[in-house]
Design a protein around this motif. Structure first.
Motif, PDB file in Angstrom:
ATOM      1  N   ALA A 171      22.427  12.637 -10.788  1.00 32.63           N
ATOM      2  CA  ALA A 171      23.545  13.328 -10.132  1.00 32.63           C
ATOM      3  C   ALA A 171      23.494  14.819 -10.440  1.00 32.63           C
ATOM      4  O   ALA A 171      23.242  15.227 -11.579  1.00 32.63           O
ATOM      5  CB  ALA A 171      24.865  12.740 -10.603  1.00 32.63           C
ATOM      6  N   LYS A 172      23.754  15.631  -9.438  1.00 33.59           N
ATOM      7  CA  LYS A 172      23.853  17.071  -9.593  1.00 33.59           C
ATOM      8  C   LYS A 172      25.263  17.511  -9.231  1.00 33.59           C
ATOM      9  O   LYS A 172      25.750  17.213  -8.145  1.00 33.59           O
ATOM     10  CB  LYS A 172      22.823  17.777  -8.698  1.00 33.59           C
ATOM     11  CG  LYS A 172      21.378  17.479  -9.078  1.00 33.59           C
ATOM     12  CD  LYS A 172      21.056  17.964 -10.486  1.00 33.59           C
ATOM     13  CE  LYS A 172      19.621  17.675 -10.877  1.00 33.59           C
ATOM     14  NZ  LYS A 172      19.341  18.076 -12.273  1.00 33.59           N
ATOM     15  N   GLY A 173      25.925  18.203 -10.136  1.00 35.42           N
ATOM     16  CA  GLY A 173      27.294  18.623  -9.892  1.00 35.42           C
ATOM     17  C   GLY A 173      28.289  17.541 -10.280  1.00 35.42           C
ATOM     18  O   GLY A 173      27.936  16.512 -10.872  1.00 35.42           O
ATOM     19  N   ASN A 174      29.551  17.775  -9.942  1.00 31.88           N
ATOM     20  CA  ASN A 174      30.617  16.857 -10.355  1.00 31.88           C
ATOM     21  C   ASN A 174      31.357  16.219  -9.191  1.00 31.88           C
ATOM     22  O   ASN A 174      32.445  15.674  -9.354  1.00 31.88           O
ATOM     23  CB  ASN A 174      31.617  17.601 -11.248  1.00 31.88           C
ATOM     24  CG  ASN A 174      32.435  18.632 -10.476  1.00 31.88           C
ATOM     25  OD1 ASN A 174      32.003  19.116  -9.432  1.00 31.88           O
ATOM     26  ND2 ASN A 174      33.597  18.966 -11.001  1.00 31.88           N
ATOM     27  N   ARG A 175      30.756  16.256  -7.990  1.00 33.95           N
ATOM     28  CA  ARG A 175      31.414  15.694  -6.810  1.00 33.95           C
ATOM     29  C   ARG A 175      30.777  14.357  -6.446  1.00 33.95           C
ATOM     30  O   ARG A 175      29.555  14.219  -6.392  1.00 33.95           O
ATOM     31  CB  ARG A 175      31.355  16.664  -5.636  1.00 33.95           C
ATOM     32  CG  ARG A 175      32.009  18.007  -5.947  1.00 33.95           C
ATOM     33  CD  ARG A 175      31.985  18.943  -4.751  1.00 33.95           C
ATOM     34  NE  ARG A 175      32.964  18.546  -3.747  1.00 33.95           N
ATOM     35  CZ  ARG A 175      32.687  18.372  -2.455  1.00 33.95           C
ATOM     36  NH1 ARG A 175      31.463  18.542  -2.000  1.00 33.95           N
ATOM     37  NH2 ARG A 175      33.632  18.021  -1.612  1.00 33.95           N
ATOM     38  N   PHE A 176      31.652  13.372  -6.199  1.00 33.80           N
ATOM     39  CA  PHE A 176      31.208  12.009  -5.941  1.00 33.80           C
ATOM     40  C   PHE A 176      31.994  11.420  -4.777  1.00 33.80           C
ATOM     41  O   PHE A 176      33.083  11.892  -4.444  1.00 33.80           O
ATOM     42  CB  PHE A 176      31.433  11.132  -7.179  1.00 33.80           C
ATOM     43  CG  PHE A 176      30.605  11.534  -8.368  1.00 33.80           C
ATOM     44  CD1 PHE A 176      29.453  10.843  -8.704  1.00 33.80           C
ATOM     45  CD2 PHE A 176      30.972  12.612  -9.168  1.00 33.80           C
ATOM     46  CE1 PHE A 176      28.690  11.202  -9.795  1.00 33.80           C
ATOM     47  CE2 PHE A 176      30.209  12.995 -10.260  1.00 33.80           C
ATOM     48  CZ  PHE A 176      29.064  12.288 -10.578  1.00 33.80           C
ATOM     49  N   GLU A 177      31.448  10.358  -4.197  1.00 35.96           N
ATOM     50  CA  GLU A 177      32.149   9.596  -3.165  1.00 35.96           C
ATOM     51  C   GLU A 177      32.518   8.220  -3.715  1.00 35.96           C
ATOM     52  O   GLU A 177      31.707   7.575  -4.389  1.00 35.96           O
ATOM     53  CB  GLU A 177      31.282   9.418  -1.924  1.00 35.96           C
ATOM     54  CG  GLU A 177      31.990   8.628  -0.819  1.00 35.96           C
ATOM     55  CD  GLU A 177      31.103   8.397   0.396  1.00 35.96           C
ATOM     56  OE1 GLU A 177      31.595   7.761   1.356  1.00 35.96           O
ATOM     57  OE2 GLU A 177      29.938   8.826   0.379  1.00 35.96           O
ATOM     58  N   VAL A 178      33.741   7.785  -3.438  1.00 34.47           N
ATOM     59  CA  VAL A 178      34.150   6.432  -3.795  1.00 34.47           C
ATOM     60  C   VAL A 178      33.517   5.485  -2.778  1.00 34.47           C
ATOM     61  O   VAL A 178      33.879   5.482  -1.605  1.00 34.47           O
ATOM     62  CB  VAL A 178      35.688   6.284  -3.777  1.00 34.47           C
ATOM     63  CG1 VAL A 178      36.087   4.851  -4.137  1.00 34.47           C
ATOM     64  CG2 VAL A 178      36.347   7.286  -4.728  1.00 34.47           C
TER      65      VAL A 178
END
Length: 290
Positions: A171-178
């Motif tokens: 993962a790169k960064g702190n943004r994710f999808e549920v």
């Protein structure tokens, strides 16, 4: 997985098939610990003492537990009482002799009998929900290799040496999808990924693992003095003899400004488990640590 592959009396061809379908995830006292290539696992994502000490492995088989060593003999089977973190008050303890050492297994209802011989990849029982589990725990088998004179305790197991395999996108960064909502947790996928590692979160290419902060510690698979996770600098509390650094998870995690119980990071699992908060599938979320 064929029925032939799970028979105790494996032919030479069956042994070769077992080796091809498996991957070596760790070494314990010189013995190769192998599981199927499509299964997630963890070394440090548990509150049980052996994991923080580096002597336990949890394997999240699909349904049936598979024997992870070249061969062994069932030595002892017990039903045990447990705490009641979930509405269950029992578990199973299976002890198998592996070349003079004792393999301790929990959370598996055995389908084998004492004195039965097992080979790599043999089914030996069904995964069960244990009273040791938390509500967000998935079914898994817990393994420790121990001296047979000290087969039961939580402490005193033989040190596990994890293999640093490149299995899942980083993962790169702190943004994710549920991407999935379960009864007691969510699964998140990173929006940006690059490269591969043992787990989806890393520091300077070294994998991070753990249940943060709900199990109160985490691990980095490298001998650093400190790590950084989502912008938070965290100092290493202890360095294990297998090269893993242990840090205290004395912080809080927020997801889209909601304080949550924690996140779970596993080996061979590209998703991150999110425990707590109110979200919907397809939500885009940001993780921060304070």
């Amino acid at each position: 997985m064929t029925d032939d592959w799970n028979k105790s009396e494996l032919t030479g061809d069956d042994r070769l098939l077992a080796e091809v379908m498996n991957m070596e995830i760790a070494e314990i006292n010189g013995f190769s610990f192998q599981i199927p290539k499509n299964v997630k696992y963890s070394f440090f994502n548990s509150p049980y003492h052996p994991h923080r000490l580096g002597t336990g492995i949890d394997v999240y088989f699909e349904e049936k537990a598979l024997f992870p060593f070249e061969e062994g003999i069932v030595e002892e089977i017990k039903k045990i009482r447990t705490p009641k973190y979930v509405p269950v008050r029992e578990d199973y303890l299976v002890i198998l002799n592996v070349h003079g050492f004792c393999l301790k297994v929990l959370h598996v209802k055995p389908s084998v009998e004492v004195n039965e011989k097992l080979y790599l990849g043999d089914e030996f029982g069904k995964l069960v929900v244990s009273g040791f589990f938390r509500p967000w725990s998935d079914r898994h088998a817990h393994f420790e290799l121990r001296n047979c004179t000290d087969r039961y305790r939580a402490r005193g197991g033989l040190l596990v040496k994890p293999k640093l395999l490149k299995l899942v996108p980083i993962a790169k960064g702190n943004r994710f999808e549920v991407v999935e909502k379960e009864e007691n947790y969510y699964w998140l996928k990173p929006l940006r990924r690059a490269g591969k590692s043992l787990t989806p979160l890393t520091f300077q290419n070294a994998p991070l693992e753990g249940g943060l902060p709900h199990y109160h510690y985490g691990a980095v698979f490298e001998s650093f003095d400190k790590v950084e996770l989502f912008g938070r600098e965290i100092y290493i509390k202890e360095k294990l003899a297998n090269g893993v650094g242990i840090f205290d998870a004395d912080f809080e995690i927020f997801v889209n400004d909601q304080k949550v119980k924690g996140i779970g990071i596993y080996c061979n699992e590209e998703r991150i488990k999110l425990i707590g908060g109110e979200f919907r599938e397809r939500d885009i979320v940001e993780i921060t640590i304070v």
